[in-house]
Structures are given as structure tokens and as C-alpha cells.
Enzyme design. Structure first.
Site, PDB file in Angstrom:
ATOM      1  N   SER A  71       0.819  -1.211   0.000  1.00  0.00           N
ATOM      2  CA  SER A  71       0.000   0.000   0.000  1.00  0.00           C
ATOM      3  C   SER A  71       0.849   1.255   0.000  1.00  0.00           C
ATOM      4  O   SER A  71       0.361   2.345  -0.307  1.00  0.00           O
ATOM      5  CB  SER A  71      -0.940   0.008   1.210  1.00  0.00           C
ATOM      6  OG  SER A  71      -0.199  -0.004   2.414  1.00  0.00           O
ATOM      7  N   GLU A 281       0.525 -13.242   3.408  1.00  0.00           N
ATOM      8  CA  GLU A 281       0.505 -11.770   3.372  1.00  0.00           C
ATOM      9  C   GLU A 281       0.754 -11.191   4.763  1.00  0.00           C
ATOM     10  O   GLU A 281       0.259 -10.124   5.112  1.00  0.00           O
ATOM     11  CB  GLU A 281      -0.814 -11.237   2.800  1.00  0.00           C
ATOM     12  CG  GLU A 281      -0.714  -9.825   2.243  1.00  0.00           C
ATOM     13  CD  GLU A 281      -2.021  -9.305   1.692  1.00  0.00           C
ATOM     14  OE1 GLU A 281      -2.026  -8.171   1.210  1.00  0.00           O
ATOM     15  OE2 GLU A 281      -3.039 -10.028   1.742  1.00  0.00           O
TER      16      GLU A 281
END
Length: 338
Positions: A71, A281
């Protein structure tokens, strides 16, 4: 061996955050480009030993393929020089982590993409990271605009210079977007999964792998909606005269970042085992535990342990497929006798 192919450096030292803030401020104010403050090795060790490394060991994992915070890639920022400096700084920290813990981390690089920008800097950073820093793959953002989807589809010649370099270097790319600038698409709950699904659909409509038959691309987060709607893709392909979606599986792979047992069960029933790579993740989008089961959301090993798989299938998902899709990692492990 258990290889987690999808980990992010989300616990970076604060110096990196300050550097990014200074970069963006300099762009806004027209100031000169800032420099990253010194970060000591002990600060890097502290950042992972109580986070990714600790959890990897507690869950029985051996090695994590590690990349900068997804991100935070910030490809929507249009200045090429800023993108290059940011990618290099982020990648160099990941490289240092991998150098400090070679048994437990292998690097995957952030690329200095910008909306509609040239691929020259992207290819140069890919070559630097693989050739000089020992990285085993890259993250490729199909939407550098951050949720506005202004770039051509992944089958367009715009992307070919990157694919040519990936093929030459024999490394895969994970198709992974960054932050969302569009309020219609929550980054973690919508934008990521939309991108996974959209990428597969683009591949289905095109003939990318006829031109690049050895290109390997990993679609994360369990492939978005793809396994759940496999029949839709088969039906669309037959209706429109496209290739069968199964043909894409010579080049396209899916990870196991799916955070409940029914989702993993579906993934392993629909997608062939040889196309599934273990991943968590961690530490990433979803943290904490499911109150109904007590299992940490991203403890995907537990879901695979609970799936209807034999020992050979589990070995393929946990290790064998990763070594095949990431041959530079395999070579490194073999050299170390692993």
C-alpha cells in the site's frame, strides 16, 4: 520446508516513513529531494525479529519471500525521479533484511512505476534488484493510477519491456496494486481483489502468453473472484471464442491469502494444486484472530492443514511450486543444501 511467497515489510523503521513524507512535501513545495536517514542493522533486526520473523517461526514456516509495503508503493505520484528514489530506498531495506537473515527472507522488489510513465526506469530497477541485490521476483502494479485504471490492460504492448526483462532474468512478477486514490474502492477490501480479478480477465481476453510463453505471473489473494466464478470465465471464453481459462494456468499462479477454511477449500478444489503457492501476506491486510475459531486470520497454514489434500499436494503448495515458479530462489536454496 514451508515457503511463504507473500510477505510485506510493514514494520519498517520510522526513518523510512519520514523520508517518504519529506519526498511528498518537497514535491509540493518545490524543494530539493531529501535523503534517507541512516538506519542501523540493529534497527532492522528489531523491526522483524518480533514481527514477521517471530510469527513465521511460531507457525512452522521456514522462509518468506519479502517485499516492500504494497500500500506504500504510491505509484499514483507522477514524478519519475521520486518514484525511482522511493523504490530504491524501499528495496534496499528489503535487501538488507534478506542479507541479515538469508535463511528466512528472499527479496521481491517494488518497481518505480508512475501513471502512464516510461518503463525504462522500471526495467532498470528490476535489473538492479535481481542482478545486484539478489532478488527473486518483482511486484507489478497493473494500475499505477491508484484505483482510476488509466493504464492499458496488462496484455498491451505498453507492458512488454517489463515482460521481456522478467523473461530474460527468469523471475516471476506478482500482480499487486498499491493504495487506492478512488473513494469508491477501499484499498484492502475492494481495490486489491478487484485488481486480482481484472488481471485474470485481461489475460483471458488477450494472447499475452503466446508472445511470452515462459512468463510467470502470480495473482495474489487467492485470485480474487476467479476461483469462485471459474464457470463464468469458462462460459465467457466459449461464448466469445477465447482460450479456455485452464490454458492460462501454464503461466498464471495463485497464492493462498484467503482467510477462512471454506475459501481455501474452494481454491484447492477449483485450481489445480500445481498452480497454488502458499502465502499469508503477513503482516498485511487483516490482523488479529477470528473470534469464532481462535485462528489468526492470516495463519493460512492452518487452513491448508484442514483442507482435503494428501501429503504430496501439501508439499507442492508449501514448497515445490514456489521453487518451480521462483527458480532463482530454488538455486539459492540448493546452493545452501536446502
Amino acid at each position: 520446508m514451508i515457503i511463504d511467497i507473500h510477505g510485506h515489510y510493514t514494520t519498517e523503521p520510522s526513518q523510512l516513513t519520514r523520508f517518504r513524507q519529506a519526498q511528498l512535501a518537497a514535491l509540493e513545495n518545490g524543494d530539493s529531494a531529501p535523503q534517507l536517514e541512516n538506519i542501523r542493522d540493529d534497527e532492522l533486526r528489531e523491526s522483524v525479529e518480533q514481527n514477521q520473523l517471530r510469527i513465521l517461526r511460531e507457525r512452522g514456516g521456514d522462509l518468506m519471500i519479502f517485499s516492500p509495503r504494497a500500500s506504500g508503493m504510491g505509484h499514483h505520484v507522477p514524478d519519475p525521479a521520486t518514484a525511482v528514489a522511493w523504490a530504491r530506498s524501499s528495496n534496499d531495506l528489503v535487501a538488507r533484511i534478506a542479507d541479515l537473515y538469508p535463511e528466512h527472507f528472499a527479496g521481491v522488489c517494488q518497481l518505480p512505476q508512475t501513471p502512464g510513465g516510461s518503463q525504462d526506469d522500471v526495467v532498470a530497477e528490476l535489473r538492479r534488484c535481481v542482478g545486484e541485490r539478489g532478488f527473486v521476483g518483482a511486484n507489478l502494479n497493473p494500475d499505477p493510477s491508484g484505483g482510476n485504471w488509466t493504464s492499458p490492460p496488462l496484455t498491451d504492448p505498453y507492458w512488454f519491456p517489463v515482460y521481456e526483462a522478467l523473461v530474460e532474468l527468469d523471475v516471476p512478477a506478482m500482480v499487486h496494486v498499491s493504495s487506492s486514490c478512488n473513494p469508491n474502492f477501499h484499498a484492502l477490501g475492494a481495490h486489491y481483489l478487484n485488481a486480482d480479478t481484472s488481471a485474470f480477465m485481461q489475460f483471458l481476453e488477450g494472447n499475452l502468453f503466446e508472445r511470452f510463453p515462459t512468463l510467470r505471473l502470480v495473482i495474489p489473494h487467492g485470485g480474487g473472484a476467479v476461483p469462485y466464478h471459474w464457470g463464468r470465465y469458462r462460459g465467457l471464453a466459449m461464448r466469445n471464442g477465447w482460450q479456455d481459462p485452464a490454458e492460462l494456468l501454464r503461466n498464471v499462479f495463485f497464492d493462498t491469502c484467503v482467510y477462512h477454511q471454506p475459501g481455501i477449500d474452494l481454491l484447492t478444489r477449483v485450481i489445480p494444486v500445481e498452480n497454488i503457492l502458499f502465502a499469508s501476506e503477513m503482516l498485511g491486510a487483516v490482523r488479529g484472530a477470528d473470534p469464532e475459531t481462535g485462528i489468526e486470520w492470516d495463519d493460512t497454514k492452518k487452513y491448508l492443514d484442514g483442507a482435503t489434500l494428501d501429503d504430496g499436494q501439501r508439499q507442492a503448495i508449501f514448497e515445490g511450486n514456489a521453487r518451480r515458479v521462483y527458480p532463482r530462489l530454488d538455486a539459492r536454496l540448493m546452493e545452501a543444501g536446502r
